[in-house]
Design an enzyme around this catalytic site. Structure first.
Site, short mmCIF file in Angstrom:
data_model
loop_
_atom_site.label_atom_id
_atom_site.label_comp_id
_atom_site.label_asym_id
_atom_site.label_seq_id
_atom_site.Cartn_x
_atom_site.Cartn_y
_atom_site.Cartn_z
N GLU A 1 40.22 39.84 36.83
CA GLU A 1 40.84 40.80 35.93
C GLU A 1 41.46 41.90 36.78
O GLU A 1 40.91 42.26 37.81
CB GLU A 1 39.82 41.45 34.98
CG GLU A 1 39.27 40.52 33.91
CD GLU A 1 37.99 39.82 34.33
OE1 GLU A 1 37.56 38.91 33.60
OE2 GLU A 1 37.42 40.17 35.39
N TYR B 1 48.70 39.34 43.76
CA TYR B 1 48.10 38.13 43.19
C TYR B 1 49.18 37.09 42.84
O TYR B 1 49.00 35.90 43.06
CB TYR B 1 47.26 38.46 41.96
CG TYR B 1 46.08 39.36 42.28
CD1 TYR B 1 45.23 39.08 43.34
CD2 TYR B 1 45.82 40.50 41.54
CE1 TYR B 1 44.16 39.90 43.66
CE2 TYR B 1 44.76 41.33 41.84
CZ TYR B 1 43.93 41.02 42.90
OH TYR B 1 42.87 41.84 43.20
#
Length: 182
Positions: A111, A123
């Protein structure tokens, strides 16, 4: 220009004070000493640290994931604020994903704050895709979290991807006079 050595290794109980200092610098005290000790003691947790022996700051970065069934759930990826944007986050994320693959895990998830565009970009560079949203996930301000996934860690092409990332990460670190040693 002389490069500075970086060491990446598993964190131990001996590193607890440095871990707490980094946690305070990055998160304002997210986890307690007992919380980190549980992580260090758990066979299902992997806690990696990035050290620069010649730096005044002992621990430059840390990353943690929980091994849950066949998934690496990344719980922490933190770089000391004085060392942002030098490739250290890439090096840690690479190491976490390589370790997860070496452990036989199939996918990685995490998360991230919806407003943390730098982390989201990192990411995404590593192939993570948005899989969902956790509304009001963060207790400090009620911010939403994006759920990100990366699958196929055990697929043969993932080793090629890892090799490419290693090259990319090494080049990025070299631009800032860092050299990752084992």
């Amino acid at each position: 220009m002389i490069s500075s050595d970086l060491q990446l290794r598993s964190l131990t109980t001996n590193d607890l004070s440095a871990i707490l200092e980094l946690d305070q610098a990055c998160f304002g005290g997210l986890w307690t000493m007992d919380g980190y000790q549980r992580e260090l003691d758990s066979p299902n947790s992997e806690l990696l640290g990035l050290f620069a022996p010649l730096s005044s700051i002992q621990l430059l970065g840390m990353g943690c994931f929980w091994s849950i069934v066949d998934e690496a759930h990344i719980t922490i990826l933190a770089i000391h604020p004085q060392y942002h944007r030098q490739g250290l986050g890439q090096a840690l994320l690479y190491a976490l994903l390589k370790t997860a693959g070496d452990r036989g895990l199939e996918r990685a998830t995490l998360e991230v704050r919806a407003s943390n565009l730098a982390a989201i970009s990192l990411y995404q560079k590593f192939g993570f895709k948005t899989a969902g949203l956790r509304r009001r996930y963060y207790k400090d301000n009620g911010e939403d979290a994006l759920i990100l996934w990366l699958s196929e860690l055990q697929h043969p092409k993932f080793q090629t991807t890892l090799d490419n990332w290693h090259t990319t990460v090494s080049k990025q670190l070299n631009q800032f006079s860092w050299q990752l040693i084992n």
